[in-house]
Write a protein that holds these residues in place. Sequence first.
Motif, PDB file in Angstrom:
ATOM      1  N   THR A 185       0.709  -1.383   0.008  1.00 33.58           N
ATOM      2  CA  THR A 185       0.046   0.080  -0.017  1.00 33.58           C
ATOM      3  C   THR A 185       0.556   1.371  -0.163  1.00 33.58           C
ATOM      4  O   THR A 185       0.717   2.828  -0.060  1.00 33.58           O
ATOM      5  CB  THR A 185      -1.396  -0.078   1.448  1.00 33.58           C
ATOM      6  OG1 THR A 185      -0.001  -0.447   2.229  1.00 33.58           O
ATOM      7  CG2 THR A 185      -2.382  -1.014   1.154  1.00 33.58           C
ATOM      8  N   LEU A 188       2.211   2.148  -3.473  1.00 36.97           N
ATOM      9  CA  LEU A 188       0.089   2.661  -4.449  1.00 36.97           C
ATOM     10  C   LEU A 188       0.711   4.326  -3.749  1.00 36.97           C
ATOM     11  O   LEU A 188       0.108   4.777  -4.590  1.00 36.97           O
ATOM     12  CB  LEU A 188      -0.426   2.251  -4.227  1.00 36.97           C
ATOM     13  CG  LEU A 188      -0.896   0.879  -4.483  1.00 36.97           C
ATOM     14  CD1 LEU A 188      -2.154  -0.405  -3.619  1.00 36.97           C
ATOM     15  CD2 LEU A 188      -0.607   0.984  -5.392  1.00 36.97           C
ATOM     16  N   THR A 189       0.379   4.580  -2.886  1.00 36.42           N
ATOM     17  CA  THR A 189       1.078   5.871  -1.744  1.00 36.42           C
ATOM     18  C   THR A 189       1.203   6.699  -2.768  1.00 36.42           C
ATOM     19  O   THR A 189       1.353   7.978  -2.639  1.00 36.42           O
ATOM     20  CB  THR A 189       0.710   5.449   0.044  1.00 36.42           C
ATOM     21  OG1 THR A 189      -0.496   5.033   0.634  1.00 36.42           O
ATOM     22  CG2 THR A 189       0.408   7.596   0.166  1.00 36.42           C
ATOM     23  N   ALA A 192       0.850   7.798  -6.017  1.00 37.76           N
ATOM     24  CA  ALA A 192      -0.383   9.247  -5.598  1.00 37.76           C
ATOM     25  C   ALA A 192       0.492  10.788  -5.771  1.00 37.76           C
ATOM     26  O   ALA A 192      -0.204  11.091  -6.751  1.00 37.76           O
ATOM     27  CB  ALA A 192      -0.660   9.146  -4.411  1.00 37.76           C
ATOM     28  N   TYR A 199      -4.142   4.350  -5.867  1.00 42.68           N
ATOM     29  CA  TYR A 199      -4.366   4.071  -4.373  1.00 42.68           C
ATOM     30  C   TYR A 199      -5.677   3.004  -4.511  1.00 42.68           C
ATOM     31  O   TYR A 199      -6.069   2.484  -3.960  1.00 42.68           O
ATOM     32  CB  TYR A 199      -3.851   4.720  -3.228  1.00 42.68           C
ATOM     33  CG  TYR A 199      -4.197   4.610  -2.061  1.00 42.68           C
ATOM     34  CD1 TYR A 199      -3.161   3.330  -1.160  1.00 42.68           C
ATOM     35  CD2 TYR A 199      -5.072   4.815  -0.992  1.00 42.68           C
ATOM     36  CE1 TYR A 199      -3.636   2.897   0.101  1.00 42.68           C
ATOM     37  CE2 TYR A 199      -5.663   4.111   0.084  1.00 42.68           C
ATOM     38  CZ  TYR A 199      -4.536   2.848   0.477  1.00 42.68           C
ATOM     39  OH  TYR A 199      -5.015   2.848   1.416  1.00 42.68           O
ATOM     40  N   GLU A 200      -6.489   4.724  -4.963  1.00 45.83           N
ATOM     41  CA  GLU A 200      -7.822   4.182  -5.409  1.00 45.83           C
ATOM     42  C   GLU A 200      -8.543   3.254  -5.830  1.00 45.83           C
ATOM     43  O   GLU A 200      -8.766   2.162  -5.180  1.00 45.83           O
ATOM     44  CB  GLU A 200      -8.745   5.617  -5.288  1.00 45.83           C
ATOM     45  CG  GLU A 200     -10.175   5.836  -5.310  1.00 45.83           C
ATOM     46  CD  GLU A 200     -11.188   6.780  -5.194  1.00 45.83           C
ATOM     47  OE1 GLU A 200     -12.124   6.418  -5.736  1.00 45.83           O
ATOM     48  OE2 GLU A 200     -10.179   7.717  -5.628  1.00 45.83           O
ATOM     49  N   GLU A 204      -8.151   0.506  -3.323  1.00 45.87           N
ATOM     50  CA  GLU A 204      -9.085   0.886  -2.002  1.00 45.87           C
ATOM     51  C   GLU A 204     -10.345   0.986  -2.834  1.00 45.87           C
ATOM     52  O   GLU A 204     -11.217   0.746  -1.309  1.00 45.87           O
ATOM     53  CB  GLU A 204      -9.009   2.461  -1.781  1.00 45.87           C
ATOM     54  CG  GLU A 204      -9.148   3.439  -0.339  1.00 45.87           C
ATOM     55  CD  GLU A 204      -8.937   4.338  -0.268  1.00 45.87           C
ATOM     56  OE1 GLU A 204      -9.371   4.867   1.170  1.00 45.87           O
ATOM     57  OE2 GLU A 204     -10.009   4.857  -0.890  1.00 45.87           O
ATOM     58  N   ASP A 251      -2.928   3.402   4.143  1.00 42.77           N
ATOM     59  CA  ASP A 251      -2.543   4.781   4.546  1.00 42.77           C
ATOM     60  C   ASP A 251      -3.698   5.429   4.758  1.00 42.77           C
ATOM     61  O   ASP A 251      -4.795   4.957   5.234  1.00 42.77           O
ATOM     62  CB  ASP A 251      -3.008   5.250   2.811  1.00 42.77           C
ATOM     63  CG  ASP A 251      -2.076   6.849   3.215  1.00 42.77           C
ATOM     64  OD1 ASP A 251      -1.444   6.821   2.435  1.00 42.77           O
ATOM     65  OD2 ASP A 251      -3.867   7.493   2.772  1.00 42.77           O
ATOM     66  N   THR A 254      -7.341   5.962   4.768  1.00 41.96           N
ATOM     67  CA  THR A 254      -8.489   5.037   4.522  1.00 41.96           C
ATOM     68  C   THR A 254      -9.194   4.528   5.919  1.00 41.96           C
ATOM     69  O   THR A 254     -10.216   4.469   6.373  1.00 41.96           O
ATOM     70  CB  THR A 254      -7.890   3.520   3.934  1.00 41.96           C
ATOM     71  OG1 THR A 254      -6.885   3.684   2.888  1.00 41.96           O
ATOM     72  CG2 THR A 254      -8.801   2.449   3.792  1.00 41.96           C
TER      73      THR A 254
END
Length: 758
Positions: A185, A188-189, A192, A199-200, A204, A251, A254
């Motif tokens: 994760t 992915l952050t 961003a 991330y979404e 997410e 993150d 979330t």
Amino acid sequence: SLQPDFATTSWELLRTAIGHIHRANASGLSYEELYRNAYTLVQHKKGALLYDGVAACVASQLRFVAEQIVGGDGTQRGTSVGGPSEKGTGGDSGRRFPMLHALRTEFERHCTSQQMIRDILMYMDKHYVTDANLLPVWELGLSLWLKHVLSHPSIGGPFSSQLLDALSADRAGELVDRSLVRASTAMLTALAAVEPSAYEEFFERSYLSLSHEVFRAESEALLSQCSAGDYLQRVDGRLQDEVQRTVQCLDRCTEAKVVAVVQEEFLTRHCQTIARWPNSGLVWMVMNGRHDDVARMFRLFEDVPGGHELMQTLLRENLVKQGKAVVAGDGTAVAASAGGVGTAAETLARSATFVTSLLELRASHMKLVREALGGNEHFSRAFTSGLEEVVNGSTKSPEYMSLFIDERLRRGLRNASEEEVEAALEGVIFLFRLLHEKDVFERYYKIHLAKRLLHNRSVSDDAEKSMVARLKTECGYQFTSKLEGMFRDMTVSESVNADFKEARGKGAVDLSVTMLTTGCWPTPVPPNHVLPADLQAVADDFTAFYLKRYSGRRVTFHAGLGFADVRFSVGGRRYDLIVTTYQMLLLLCFASSDEPQAVADLAKRTGIALPDLCRSATALTRSTMKQPAVLLRSGTSKGKAVEETDQLSVNTKFKSKVYRVKISSGGAGGGSATKEAPSEVAKTREKVVEDRKYQIEAAIVRVMKSRQRLAQSELVALVIRLLSSRFTPDPLLVKERIESLIEREYLEKDGSVYSYLA
């Protein structure tokens, strides 16, 4: 001077170095030389060559990495795609989730490589990239990773699936390497920075959708297995687990979304079911003292739409139900607790039960607010509103409150400390504050206060004055002006009696008079009593003495409110009978003769109204285990009460072990009976209604005098608001009094508007 092919030579040197960096073989490189070559290229307008070349090298390397990950042949520079076993931290996570492990390894290497390349190309980042509005080297590396690795058709989908599987396994209680999930994760952050939706998109959105499904199924299962308290405990545990998992693995953005999903699926969808759960819901928790469960529901329902409002509604309904049970008590147990002595004792017991039960109900709910509801002001107001409905749901509330205070101020607070007195009075004042019919309470309170003062039965003058001061604070000076006048009369009476006795000296009859100012005391019009000659002489002396001091006043004796000591000689013994003034006048009729006398004749001789005389005589003819009756009754009536057709005579066999004998008042002539007869209740209500008419008219005139012109609806609303501190008038009664004022030409009506006539 530079060689013509310096750009090609410099770039080739940098390309080779970048290759060594990607292969983790950079220990022999000279970073100073590499930085100088990059600097030279940028200085000589070759920044585009350098930037495009670096992008091509990195893209080529990432395409190779993607192929290796997809191939999964385990030969990636000496590191297995599955990775070594991590004992104690979810040791088989690498084998269970190979895509996550491979991406973590390769992303960490990619980030290390990009940091080294960025350091070499720092000058290019600072000048060429900024001027050309391009992505810096670090962001370029992230963008290329997203494009060539994570967006690969055979990588992105499996990555998302394995990440969800890992979190599902962790949620199910299996041993999972949370650092692996966190690394995934975090990647992915980091992406961003170049793609805010990464991330979404990759995680997410799917994770929240999966959470909805999982929690919905779990909540349905729990509902069929648990009680409300156990359900909330499990939900609380689930919520804490999800928060912990989010903090350690996901993150921070979330956390709030996962908590919202938990609340929606476990609480919002089932809040009505949970709160109203038979034999375990909110009301059951309160009734069984489960304050911990109530506190947990309060905390969990805080963010549920309408959650606290639902709790307030249920708790208020329960309070009102309990309060109405108190109001609607059948009185059997109350009468038993009073010893079955009679209606007066039963009424006292009812009033004590009524007020005490309501105060206990309030105390228990305030304790609930403190211990389980976080001192929430909305719940406090809801409980107060519920008690207000209970208090005003009974027409007996004003009488019972006054009787409760009367009992406490007569003997209930004897030997009590100042703090206990204040606490007792404050509790009753709280209920009084909720009462709408304060004028009815005032009427009862004046009656009971008058009896306490006239018969010297107050346990404490300070407590009496403290109670009046509290009423004054609540309702203003006008409410207590007559009560304060009663206290002033008692003070004046003491002074006048002392001066009269000093001026007259000692006589055959010792007279003590209490001066009652007309209008302050709730006394009826005094009848024309016939006093014996010696008593009348003393009364005339007092009248002359008083009028000499206070000229212009009128003195009328009211024998029905006093007491007397009568010397009673029978059988060679003497007794002092403590009786009411009515009973004294009745006994004096037998002073010269023991012969039986008709009740009707006695009424004429004494001037006492027949009903009052019969009640007084009944007390004198009643015998107890301690002493026989003073008078004997003969006649045809069968009941215990003396009737008009009976005859009375002195009981010549009267005997008592005590010298001073107190005779019951019988509820007449200064008695202290607390039970109102139905006719007296009706008269009290009639008097209150009549007084309200005058108060409503006075309020209407006061409002119209200040406003001059008002519409009907506005006038009615203002009058109701003005009188709300004493009672809540019926709008129809207000309109009726408006019409009466119009007929008497205080107001005039023009359409729907009223005008004041000066």
